[in-house]
Design a protein around this motif. Structure first.
Motif, PDB file in Angstrom:
ATOM      1  N   ARG A 154       0.811  -1.224   0.000  1.00 58.25           N
ATOM      2  CA  ARG A 154       0.000   0.000   0.000  1.00 58.25           C
ATOM      3  C   ARG A 154       0.848   1.280   0.000  1.00 58.25           C
ATOM      4  N   LEU A 155       1.985   1.222  -0.641  1.00 54.54           N
ATOM      5  CA  LEU A 155       2.813   2.424  -0.748  1.00 54.54           C
ATOM      6  C   LEU A 155       2.480   3.152  -2.051  1.00 54.54           C
ATOM      7  N   ALA A 268      -6.643  -5.954 -11.594  1.00 56.70           N
ATOM      8  CA  ALA A 268      -6.273  -4.575 -11.254  1.00 56.70           C
ATOM      9  C   ALA A 268      -5.263  -4.549 -10.124  1.00 56.70           C
ATOM     10  N   LEU A 269      -4.386  -3.553 -10.167  1.00 54.49           N
ATOM     11  CA  LEU A 269      -3.385  -3.397  -9.110  1.00 54.49           C
ATOM     12  C   LEU A 269      -4.032  -3.257  -7.737  1.00 54.49           C
ATOM     13  N   GLU A 270      -5.196  -2.601  -7.701  1.00 50.08           N
ATOM     14  CA  GLU A 270      -5.856  -2.333  -6.426  1.00 50.08           C
ATOM     15  C   GLU A 270      -6.204  -3.609  -5.661  1.00 50.08           C
ATOM     16  N   LEU A 275      -5.650  -8.821  -1.298  1.00 52.22           N
ATOM     17  CA  LEU A 275      -5.372 -10.255  -1.401  1.00 52.22           C
ATOM     18  C   LEU A 275      -4.213 -10.646  -0.491  1.00 52.22           C
ATOM     19  N   TYR A 276      -3.195  -9.817  -0.484  1.00 52.52           N
ATOM     20  CA  TYR A 276      -2.005 -10.111   0.305  1.00 52.52           C
ATOM     21  C   TYR A 276      -2.324 -10.113   1.797  1.00 52.52           C
ATOM     22  N   GLU A 277      -3.002  -9.074   2.253  1.00 47.50           N
ATOM     23  CA  GLU A 277      -3.306  -8.969   3.682  1.00 47.50           C
ATOM     24  C   GLU A 277      -4.296 -10.041   4.120  1.00 47.50           C
TER      25      GLU A 277
END
Length: 528
Positions: A154-155, A268-270, A275-277
């Motif tokens: 989230r950077l 999408a990048l968003e 998904l990761y968290e």
């Protein structure tokens, strides 16, 4: 094989142009004439069609002269080199070509030595540009790896880079994997080994993915122990097989247990941070991970344990290609010198990254052996190497570790050369016997059939037969010509064309040199 280098010849005097083309075809180089033009206007069109590496052009021509052609070519295609041909009376005029970007000037009449010198210069210039492009690609891969990692965390990201990343991941499936235990009981790994282990994971998983996907896949290390693998156009069963193979290989090669999440479609990048968290939330909350508490890592240690996957593998690829080129050339001395330079570069690197650099070099050696020397992957060898590497406590021990890996490569090379040296030449000679009549048959074509560079093939051919490529090709053509002259009523011009010569007078000259008789004299003696 080495990529053949392409030349466009631009000259309004047909005889000089044809003679120059024949001279280039007879040289033991990587160069071939891919096209010919009579003036600059025609040449400009052929440049767009043929994409040559080099343009050799006369300075004075109708419609568009060589100087204007040079300026147009360099403006549209800066990577294409241009060599200008001039007469003595135009030499001062031609010097302005150098100021416009010409690589060199050839003064008529051009000798074979003159041609060889400028082609060597052009080849060296092309090699420098390839190296520069490789470095630029390496730096770009590093930037994109860092930017994609930041998306997971989230950077912020610049819009133009985000657009590139969006195209890169669109239509892929994301597989998240993490190392469940960095300190298995049956291994003696310690915390300082984690960067080495993660680098090994990147290479092993990356190589396995390339075998299935080619260059379509993308592998990234996000945080210590956490990896993101993007795959494309794989069926569900292929995905399961790849995941199973990854888990099995990391266990057999490194003794590491790996958890892999089910593949999820990404558009999408968003989507990435959610998904990761969601899937790795337990670890991100600060729970113990990999057998070592996450809280025990300082910020600096975490950053040091995150090798840049894409850029590191690209660097390895560049090294592997450099070694492969020397192998194809049969340049054992150059190969050893290159390996010595690479060893010194590793040993001169910072102690913090020295072992990573050493492991990277060894992976490049293994890649070279697999692709070019038919070496099989050896889980036991890799495991033993990594275990010995993490025990290296001094620079002397690291040098010895690298020397052992290099010696192993050289032994594999010797075995490969013994296995294929003679058979490669035999296969190439059979190809020449089948295609000798082709007017375009070149040394690079035949060397390609043996999967060798033109220079190394020439060396092997001379060693096996005692003859050069040009001599052997002429002999084959003359033997067929003798059969046609003795057994048919074809005239000399027809015979010349059948065996690969456009110019009957040139054919007749070679025939007399070879047989001691003119074609007509030979026919008179051998026709009943």
């Amino acid at each position: 094989m080495n990529r053949r280098m392409r030349i466009l010849l631009v000259e309004d005097e047909p005889m000089f142009r044809k003679g120059l083309a024949k001279m280039i075809a007879g040289l033991n180089t990587v160069w071939e004439v891919c096209g010919e033009a009579e003036n600059g206007e025609e040449a400009e069109q052929l440049v767009e069609q043929l994409c040559p590496d080099l343009v050799i052009t006369d300075i004075r021509m109708p419609l568009m002269d060589g100087l204007e052609l040079l300026q147009r070519v360099k403006a549209a295609h800066p990577d294409i080199e241009v060599i200008v041909i001039t007469g003595y009376q135009d030499f001062q005029y031609a010097q302005s070509a150098l100021r416009c970007g010409a690589l060199d000037i050839l003064v008529k009449p051009c000798s074979k030595q003159d041609i060889c010198l400028v082609l060597d210069k052009a080849e060296a210039a092309a090699a420098v540009k390839r190296q520069q492009r490789g470095m630029e690609q390496w730096e770009e891969a590093q930037r994109l790896d860092n930017a994609l990692r930041e998306q997971f965390l989230r950077l912020p990201c610049r819009p133009d880079i985000a657009a590139v990343l969006q195209r890169r991941i669109y239509g892929t499936k994301l597989i998240l994997l993490y190392i469940a235990d960095y300190s298995p009981a049956h291994k003696q790994y310690v915390k300082k080994d984690i960067p080495l282990l993660q680098f090994a994971v990147l290479n092993i998983v990356g190589e396995m993915t390339r075998e299935v996907q080619g260059d379509a896949g993308c592998l990234l290390i996000v945080e210590t122990g956490c990896f993101a693998l993007f795959v494309k156009d794989l069926a569900a069963e292929q995905e399961r097989q790849l995941q199973s193979a990854i888990a099995g290989s990391l266990w057999s090669f490194l003794g590491l247990r790996t958890e892999l999440q089910e593949a999820v479609a990404v558009t999408a990048l968003e989507q990435l941070p959610d998904l990761y968290e969601e899937r790795l939330g337990v670890w991100r909350s600060g729970a113990a991970f990999g057998g070592i508490p996450a809280s025990s890592f300082s910020r600096e240690e975490v950053e040091q344990s995150l090798p840049d996957g894409g850029s590191s593998r690209m660097k390895q690829q560049m090294i592997a290609e450099q070694l492969a080129e020397l192998i194809r050339e049969g340049n054992l001395k150059g190969l050893k010198e290159c390996l010595e330079q690479l060893t010194e570069a590793v040993c001169a690197s910072s102690p913090v990254v020295r072992k990573l650099e050493a492991l990277s070099l060894v992976f490049a050696l293994q890649q070279t052996a697999r692709k070019h020397l038919e070496s099989e992957s050896d889980a036991g060898l890799l495991t033993a190497r990594i275990e010995r590497l993490h025990k290296c406590g001094s620079l002397k021990e690291l040098r010895a570790w690298l020397a052992e890996a290099i010696e192993h490569l050289l032994e594999e090379l010797a075995e490969w050369q013994n296995k294929y040296g003679g058979s490669s030449v035999a296969a190439a000679i059979r190809y020449m016997e089948e295609h000798y009549a082709s007017k375009q048959l070149a040394l690079a074509d035949v060397a390609g059939q043996a999967h060798l560079s033109p220079a190394y093939f020439s060396h092997l051919l001379k060693k096996e037969t005692g003859r050069s490529f040009v001599t052997l090709l002429i002999e084959m053509r003359m033997e067929k010509a003798k059969q046609l002259l003795a057994g048919t009523s074809l005239n000399v011009t027809e015979v010349a064309s059948i065996v690969g010569y456009d110019l009957p007078n040139y054919f007749a000259k070679l025939f007399k040199q070879h047989c001691g008789l003119t074609p007509k004299e030979y026919r008179k003696q051998h026709q009943s």
